[in-house]
Scaffold this motif. Structure first.
Motif, PDB file in Angstrom:
ATOM      1  N   CYS A  38       0.830  -1.199   0.000  1.00 64.85           N
ATOM      2  CA  CYS A  38       0.000   0.000   0.000  1.00 64.85           C
ATOM      3  C   CYS A  38       0.871   1.258   0.000  1.00 64.85           C
ATOM      4  N   ASP A  39       1.816   1.320   0.921  1.00 64.30           N
ATOM      5  CA  ASP A  39       2.678   2.495   1.071  1.00 64.30           C
ATOM      6  C   ASP A  39       3.538   2.751  -0.167  1.00 64.30           C
ATOM      7  N   GLU A  40       3.936   1.684  -0.854  1.00 67.71           N
ATOM      8  CA  GLU A  40       4.799   1.849  -2.028  1.00 67.71           C
ATOM      9  C   GLU A  40       4.042   2.302  -3.269  1.00 67.71           C
ATOM     10  N   HIS A  41       2.715   2.281  -3.213  1.00 64.16           N
ATOM     11  CA  HIS A  41       1.934   2.642  -4.395  1.00 64.16           C
ATOM     12  C   HIS A  41       1.019   3.841  -4.157  1.00 64.16           C
ATOM     13  N   ILE A  42       1.459   4.742  -3.297  1.00 55.29           N
ATOM     14  CA  ILE A  42       0.658   5.934  -3.042  1.00 55.29           C
ATOM     15  C   ILE A  42       0.776   6.897  -4.222  1.00 55.29           C
ATOM     16  N   VAL A  43      -0.286   7.645  -4.431  1.00 56.49           N
ATOM     17  CA  VAL A  43      -0.281   8.717  -5.416  1.00 56.49           C
ATOM     18  C   VAL A  43      -0.697   9.975  -4.662  1.00 56.49           C
ATOM     19  N   VAL A  44       0.220  10.922  -4.559  1.00 48.65           N
ATOM     20  CA  VAL A  44      -0.069  12.168  -3.864  1.00 48.65           C
ATOM     21  C   VAL A  44      -0.746  13.098  -4.864  1.00 48.65           C
TER      22      VAL A  44
END
Length: 130
Positions: A38-44
Protein backbone atom coordinates in the motif's frame (compact mmCIF):
# COMPACT_ATOMS: atom_id res chain seq x y z
CA UNK A 1 1.32 -47.67 25.56
CA UNK A 2 2.30 -45.38 22.69
CA UNK A 3 3.43 -46.91 19.42
CA UNK A 4 5.39 -43.78 18.45
CA UNK A 5 9.17 -43.90 18.59
CA UNK A 6 11.17 -41.11 20.20
CA UNK A 7 12.03 -39.77 16.75
CA UNK A 8 8.38 -39.73 15.69
CA UNK A 9 7.39 -37.88 18.87
CA UNK A 10 10.17 -35.33 18.27
CA UNK A 11 8.99 -34.80 14.69
CA UNK A 12 5.44 -34.35 15.92
CA UNK A 13 6.56 -31.71 18.44
CA UNK A 14 8.67 -29.99 15.78
CA UNK A 15 5.75 -29.93 13.34
CA UNK A 16 3.44 -28.58 16.03
CA UNK A 17 6.00 -25.91 16.85
CA UNK A 18 6.18 -24.85 13.20
CA UNK A 19 2.41 -24.59 12.97
CA UNK A 20 2.29 -22.53 16.16
CA UNK A 21 4.92 -20.17 14.74
CA UNK A 22 2.97 -19.93 11.51
CA UNK A 23 -0.26 -19.08 13.29
CA UNK A 24 1.42 -16.38 15.35
CA UNK A 25 3.78 -14.83 12.82
CA UNK A 26 2.37 -15.30 9.35
CA UNK A 27 -0.64 -13.02 9.69
CA UNK A 28 1.66 -10.33 11.09
CA UNK A 29 4.01 -10.80 8.15
CA UNK A 30 1.07 -10.66 5.75
CA UNK A 31 -0.24 -7.48 7.34
CA UNK A 32 3.21 -5.90 7.07
CA UNK A 33 3.51 -7.01 3.45
CA UNK A 34 0.10 -5.50 2.65
CA UNK A 35 1.01 -2.24 4.37
CA UNK A 36 4.27 -2.08 2.45
CA UNK A 37 2.47 -2.76 -0.83
CA UNK A 38 0.00 0.00 0.00
CA UNK A 39 2.68 2.50 1.07
CA UNK A 40 4.80 1.85 -2.03
CA UNK A 41 1.93 2.64 -4.40
CA UNK A 42 0.66 5.93 -3.04
CA UNK A 43 -0.28 8.72 -5.42
CA UNK A 44 -0.07 12.17 -3.86
CA UNK A 45 -2.79 14.22 -5.52
CA UNK A 46 -2.49 17.24 -3.26
CA UNK A 47 -1.21 18.21 0.16
CA UNK A 48 -4.39 16.85 1.70
CA UNK A 49 -5.15 13.93 -0.64
CA UNK A 50 -3.15 10.72 -1.00
CA UNK A 51 -4.74 7.91 -3.00
CA UNK A 52 -3.76 4.24 -2.76
CA UNK A 53 -4.84 1.09 -4.63
CA UNK A 54 -8.07 -0.49 -3.46
CA UNK A 55 -7.64 -4.11 -4.62
CA UNK A 56 -5.04 -6.41 -3.07
CA UNK A 57 -4.28 -9.99 -4.01
CA UNK A 58 -2.62 -12.30 -1.52
CA UNK A 59 -1.40 -15.63 -2.83
CA UNK A 60 -0.66 -18.11 -0.05
CA UNK A 61 1.37 -21.27 -0.32
CA UNK A 62 -0.92 -24.29 -0.31
CA UNK A 63 0.06 -25.41 3.21
CA UNK A 64 -0.60 -21.93 4.62
CA UNK A 65 -3.95 -21.58 2.89
CA UNK A 66 -5.09 -25.03 3.99
CA UNK A 67 -4.00 -24.42 7.59
CA UNK A 68 -5.94 -21.17 7.77
CA UNK A 69 -9.00 -22.82 6.22
CA UNK A 70 -8.78 -25.70 8.71
CA UNK A 71 -8.83 -23.23 11.57
CA UNK A 72 -11.90 -21.56 10.12
CA UNK A 73 -10.22 -18.18 9.93
CA UNK A 74 -11.53 -15.59 7.52
CA UNK A 75 -8.06 -14.33 6.72
CA UNK A 76 -9.32 -12.13 3.87
CA UNK A 77 -11.52 -10.20 6.29
CA UNK A 78 -8.79 -9.98 8.94
CA UNK A 79 -6.35 -8.59 6.36
CA UNK A 80 -8.92 -6.17 4.91
CA UNK A 81 -9.76 -4.80 8.37
CA UNK A 82 -6.09 -4.39 9.24
CA UNK A 83 -5.27 -2.64 5.97
CA UNK A 84 -8.29 -0.37 6.39
CA UNK A 85 -7.04 0.70 9.83
CA UNK A 86 -3.58 1.35 8.36
CA UNK A 87 -5.07 3.52 5.63
CA UNK A 88 -7.09 5.50 8.14
CA UNK A 89 -4.02 6.03 10.33
CA UNK A 90 -1.99 7.25 7.35
CA UNK A 91 -4.80 9.44 5.97
CA UNK A 92 -5.01 7.50 2.70
CA UNK A 93 -7.97 7.60 0.37
CA UNK A 94 -8.79 4.30 -1.35
CA UNK A 95 -9.24 4.38 -5.12
CA UNK A 96 -12.55 2.55 -4.58
CA UNK A 97 -13.98 -0.06 -2.21
CA UNK A 98 -11.13 -1.85 -0.43
CA UNK A 99 -10.83 -5.57 -1.06
CA UNK A 100 -8.24 -8.17 -0.13
CA UNK A 101 -8.63 -11.39 -2.09
CA UNK A 102 -6.79 -14.44 -0.76
CA UNK A 103 -6.03 -17.47 -2.93
CA UNK A 104 -3.74 -20.45 -2.74
CA UNK A 105 -0.83 -20.87 -5.08
CA UNK A 106 1.82 -23.45 -5.84
CA UNK A 107 4.21 -20.79 -7.06
CA UNK A 108 5.05 -18.12 -4.50
CA UNK A 109 8.58 -16.73 -4.56
CA UNK A 110 9.37 -16.93 -0.84
CA UNK A 111 7.54 -20.23 -0.34
CA UNK A 112 4.88 -18.60 1.83
CA UNK A 113 3.04 -15.71 0.13
CA UNK A 114 2.99 -13.02 -2.56
CA UNK A 115 1.16 -9.69 -2.31
CA UNK A 116 0.19 -7.42 -5.19
CA UNK A 117 -2.18 -4.49 -5.67
CA UNK A 118 -4.03 -2.62 -8.34
CA UNK A 119 -6.81 -0.11 -8.77
CA UNK A 120 -10.17 -1.66 -9.47
CA UNK A 121 -12.70 0.94 -10.57
CA UNK A 122 -16.46 0.79 -10.36
CA UNK A 123 -16.64 -2.47 -8.46
CA UNK A 124 -18.82 -2.82 -5.41
CA UNK A 125 -17.30 -4.53 -2.39
CA UNK A 126 -20.40 -6.76 -2.15
CA UNK A 127 -19.25 -8.50 -5.33
CA UNK A 128 -16.46 -10.15 -3.35
CA UNK A 129 -18.53 -11.58 -0.53
CA UNK A 130 -18.51 -15.37 -0.38
Amino acid sequence: MSTLTGLERALERFGGSLLAQFRQKEPVELVEALRKECDEHIVVCSESRTVVPNAYDVELAEFAHEELERNGQRIDQVLTDSLLRHGETMGYEWAGPLTVHVTKSRDVPNGRYRVSSHVMKHVRAAAFQH
